[in-house]
Design an enzyme around this catalytic site. Structure first.
Site, PDB file in Angstrom:
ATOM      1  N   ARG A  48      11.409 -33.297 -17.641  1.00 28.60           N
ATOM      2  CA  ARG A  48      11.961 -32.655 -18.852  1.00 28.60           C
ATOM      3  C   ARG A  48      13.100 -31.687 -18.499  1.00 28.60           C
ATOM      4  O   ARG A  48      13.251 -30.638 -19.113  1.00 28.60           O
ATOM      5  CB  ARG A  48      10.879 -31.901 -19.629  1.00 28.60           C
ATOM      6  CG  ARG A  48       9.763 -32.756 -20.182  1.00 28.60           C
ATOM      7  CD  ARG A  48      10.247 -33.731 -21.239  1.00 28.60           C
ATOM      8  NE  ARG A  48       9.116 -34.345 -21.927  1.00 28.60           N
ATOM      9  CZ  ARG A  48       8.457 -35.412 -21.491  1.00 28.60           C
ATOM     10  NH1 ARG A  48       8.817 -36.013 -20.373  1.00 28.60           N
ATOM     11  NH2 ARG A  48       7.441 -35.900 -22.187  1.00 28.60           N
ATOM     12  N   SER A 107       5.753 -32.150 -27.921  1.00 33.15           N
ATOM     13  CA  SER A 107       5.078 -31.196 -27.030  1.00 33.15           C
ATOM     14  C   SER A 107       5.857 -29.887 -27.019  1.00 33.15           C
ATOM     15  O   SER A 107       7.056 -29.886 -26.752  1.00 33.15           O
ATOM     16  CB  SER A 107       5.035 -31.733 -25.600  1.00 33.15           C
ATOM     17  OG  SER A 107       4.354 -32.947 -25.561  1.00 33.15           O
ATOM     18  N   GLU A 154       8.737 -26.229 -23.566  1.00 35.24           N
ATOM     19  CA  GLU A 154       9.642 -27.372 -23.415  1.00 35.24           C
ATOM     20  C   GLU A 154      10.735 -27.329 -24.478  1.00 35.24           C
ATOM     21  O   GLU A 154      11.865 -27.759 -24.258  1.00 35.24           O
ATOM     22  CB  GLU A 154       8.836 -28.676 -23.563  1.00 35.24           C
ATOM     23  CG  GLU A 154       9.623 -29.907 -23.198  1.00 35.24           C
ATOM     24  CD  GLU A 154       9.092 -31.175 -23.830  1.00 35.24           C
ATOM     25  OE1 GLU A 154       9.805 -31.760 -24.662  1.00 35.24           O
ATOM     26  OE2 GLU A 154       7.962 -31.563 -23.475  1.00 35.24           O
TER      27      GLU A 154
HETATM   28  N1  EPU Z   1      -5.690 -33.409 -23.777  1.00 36.04           N
HETATM   29  C1  EPU Z   1      -6.726 -32.656 -24.261  1.00 36.04           C
HETATM   30  N2  EPU Z   1      -6.593 -32.046 -25.473  1.00 36.04           N
HETATM   31  C2  EPU Z   1      -5.476 -32.169 -26.228  1.00 36.04           C
HETATM   32  C3  EPU Z   1      -4.416 -32.945 -25.740  1.00 36.04           C
HETATM   33  C4  EPU Z   1      -4.531 -33.554 -24.509  1.00 36.04           C
HETATM   34  O1  EPU Z   1      -7.746 -32.519 -23.628  1.00 36.04           O
HETATM   35  O2  EPU Z   1      -5.447 -31.582 -27.318  1.00 36.04           O
HETATM   36  C5  EPU Z   1      -5.829 -34.062 -22.457  1.00 36.04           C
HETATM   37  C6  EPU Z   1      -6.491 -35.419 -22.547  1.00 36.04           C
HETATM   38  O3  EPU Z   1      -7.448 -35.505 -21.538  1.00 36.04           O
HETATM   39  C7  EPU Z   1      -5.424 -36.424 -22.230  1.00 36.04           C
HETATM   40  C8  EPU Z   1      -4.437 -35.607 -21.417  1.00 36.04           C
HETATM   41  O4  EPU Z   1      -4.579 -34.262 -21.880  1.00 36.04           O
HETATM   42  O5  EPU Z   1      -5.916 -37.478 -21.495  1.00 36.04           O
HETATM   43  C9  EPU Z   1      -3.010 -36.044 -21.603  1.00 36.04           C
HETATM   44  O6  EPU Z   1      -2.706 -36.104 -23.005  1.00 36.04           O
HETATM   45  P1  EPU Z   1      -1.596 -37.109 -23.594  1.00 36.04           P
HETATM   46  O7  EPU Z   1      -1.826 -38.486 -23.077  1.00 36.04           O
HETATM   47  O8  EPU Z   1      -1.545 -36.931 -25.067  1.00 36.04           O
HETATM   48  O9  EPU Z   1      -0.267 -36.626 -22.910  1.00 36.04           O
HETATM   49  P2  EPU Z   1       0.342 -35.175 -22.663  1.00 36.04           P
HETATM   50  O10 EPU Z   1       0.365 -34.936 -21.208  1.00 36.04           O
HETATM   51  O11 EPU Z   1      -0.338 -34.163 -23.509  1.00 36.04           O
HETATM   52  C10 EPU Z   1       2.774 -36.050 -22.326  1.00 36.04           C
HETATM   53  C11 EPU Z   1       4.142 -35.737 -22.849  1.00 36.04           C
HETATM   54  C12 EPU Z   1       4.354 -36.370 -24.214  1.00 36.04           C
HETATM   55  C13 EPU Z   1       4.166 -37.880 -24.075  1.00 36.04           C
HETATM   56  C14 EPU Z   1       2.762 -38.157 -23.526  1.00 36.04           C
HETATM   57  C15 EPU Z   1       2.544 -39.614 -23.218  1.00 36.04           C
HETATM   58  C16 EPU Z   1       4.749 -33.595 -21.884  1.00 36.04           C
HETATM   59  C17 EPU Z   1       4.965 -32.143 -22.125  1.00 36.04           C
HETATM   60  N3  EPU Z   1       4.340 -34.299 -22.933  1.00 36.04           N
HETATM   61  O12 EPU Z   1       1.843 -35.397 -23.183  1.00 36.04           O
HETATM   62  O13 EPU Z   1       5.707 -36.136 -24.588  1.00 36.04           O
HETATM   63  O14 EPU Z   1       4.325 -38.539 -25.312  1.00 36.04           O
HETATM   64  O15 EPU Z   1       2.587 -37.445 -22.266  1.00 36.04           O
HETATM   65  O16 EPU Z   1       3.274 -39.993 -22.096  1.00 36.04           O
HETATM   66  O17 EPU Z   1       4.968 -34.069 -20.781  1.00 36.04           O
HETATM   67  C18 EPU Z   1       7.122 -34.613 -25.751  1.00 36.04           C
HETATM   68  O18 EPU Z   1       7.628 -34.353 -24.659  1.00 36.04           O
HETATM   69  O19 EPU Z   1       7.513 -34.071 -26.811  1.00 36.04           O
HETATM   70  C19 EPU Z   1       6.008 -35.558 -25.798  1.00 36.04           C
HETATM   71  C20 EPU Z   1       5.340 -35.818 -26.929  1.00 36.04           C
END
Ligand code: EPU
Length: 339
Positions: free
Chosen positions: A165, A239, A335
């Site tokens: 990012r 995010s 972010e």
């Molecule tokens: N999780 C929780 N609680 C929550 C949310 C997430 O426990 O409320 C845990 C879950 O275990 C899940 C893990 O976090 O398995 C990862 O969650 P998720 O797959 O939703 O991905 P993320 O790491 O929260 C990132 C990106 C997103 C992108 C997704 C999918 C960042 C900051 N965010 O989110 O990007 O869509 O992966 O690849 O890296 C964005 O940048 O605006 C964005 C939406």
């Protein structure tokens, strides 16, 4: 070229924050952009370039600057070789529209990045990423207007210094350039990336027998729609925080105390933590304070349920930051660009 005064920006940012721009102008070509930037009366006024408005939070009611809405459109094939096609897009094209154009023409590589809000020009700024793919994986080069001399410069991947990012446009080159066009290097023969577990699960649930870039795109859209709020309905900027990186040692210590902590090992002896998990553990998920809140399906996303101010959302983000620091000793980083 129409220059407006006191333009409300409520519909021009996905958080739906009703800030006012002192001056506002929409520009649909590089020539128009140069012409405007050359006007003596605006030379000393601070500039804010707006694309799709999907990764920023206005915290002040009035922006004492000129907001330049980048509306440069146009998608074209610039060249091809045995393996790749090079597709150039104007910075003002809607990102998802551009991704769909590529999928319809069988240009592979962008399917995992389906349905990300915003415009093409903002993509390289923060090296957008989702479901195992980052923009840098398919990036070829970009054109950007240097605000100091109004000359167009070419940036290749190294020049952009992409990170998680991150890019040079969020650091040293911040506010010094306007990205006008981006060229992507896309595969003629797809290399499917379904490493992100949820994609395979979704493809199975969809009953997909034969993998295709269109099927992956549909799966990604389904996953996003199930987890992330649609900015047309609930204001948000995806995010709000980055997933923080900690030393392996720190992760092991945290794991002893919190066995269900979610982390992904990186190559540099660090571990990337799921910020959504950290925030949820602090009890924020689904909470609302007036119209500012934390999304009930993904704690990493802050939302505007109606008339929240940018300041209210910012203050909420600070309270979240403080509580995560206190409980886990981990510093979150925003972010979203705070304006
Ligand atoms: N999780 C929780 N609680 C929550 C949310 C997430 O426990 O409320 C845990 C879950 O275990 C899940 C893990 O976090 O398995 C990862 O969650 P998720 O797959 O939703 O991905 P993320 O790491 O929260 C990132 C990106 C997103 C992108 C997704 C999918 C960042 C900051 N965010 O989110 O990007 O869509 O992966 O690849 O890296 C964005 O940048 O605006 C964005 C939406």
């Amino acid at each position: 070229m129409i220059i407006r005064e006191n333009q409300t920006l409520g519909k021009l940012n996905t958080f739906g924050i009703d800030a006012l721009a002192r001056y506002y102008v929409e520009l649909s070509s590089t020539e128009q952009m140069k012409e405007f930037l050359d006007l003596p009366e605006y030379r000393a006024v601070q500039k804010l370039v707006l694309g799709g408005g999907s990764n920023l939070l206005f915290t002040k009611p009035v922006l004492d600057c000129v907001v330049l809405k980048n509306n440069i459109l146009g998608i074209s094939k610039v060249k091809e070789d045995k393996d790749f096609v090079y597709i150039r897009s104007g910075a003002g094209e809607n990102w998802h529209h551009f991704v769909m154009h590529c999928i319809e023409n069988n240009y592979a590589g962008l399917e995992n990045l389906s349905l990300i809000p915003g415009n093409v020009g903002a993509g390289p700024m923060q090296n957008i990423g989702a479901y195992g793919v980052e923009l840098k994986d398919v990036f070829h080069e970009l054109e950007a207007l240097n605000l100091a001399d109004l000359k167009t410069e070419l940036f290749n991947s190294d020049d952009c210094r992409f990170g998680y990012r991150e890019s040079v446009f969020k650091k040293e080159a911040r506010n010094k350039y306007i990205i006008t066009a981006v060229t992507f290097r896309l595969n003629k023969t797809p290399r499917f990336n379904t490493s992100y577990g949820a994609i395979n699960q979704e493809l199975e649930a969809m009953g997909v027998k034969e993998l295709s870039i269109a099927a992956i795109s549909r799966a990604v859209c389904n996953i996003r729609r199930s987890k992330l709020p649609d900015p047309a309905i609930i204001g948000n900027a995806g995010s709000f925080f980055k997933n923080p990186e900690v030393e392996e040692q720190k992760f092991v210590a945290l794991q002893m105390q919190f066995p269900s902590i979610v982390g992904y090992p990186l190559e540099n002896k660090k571990v990337k933590l799921a910020a959504g998990w950290l925030i949820e553990q602090c009890g924020w998920k689904g909470k609302t304070f007036g119209d500012a809140g934390v999304h009930d399906k993904q704690a990493l996303v802050l939302v505007n349920h109606g008339k929240a101010t940018g300041k209210e959302i910012y203050d909420l983000s600070q309270r979240i930051l403080d509580s995560v620091k206190e409980k886990f000793g981990v510093e979150l980083e925003r972010e979203v660009n705070i304006i």
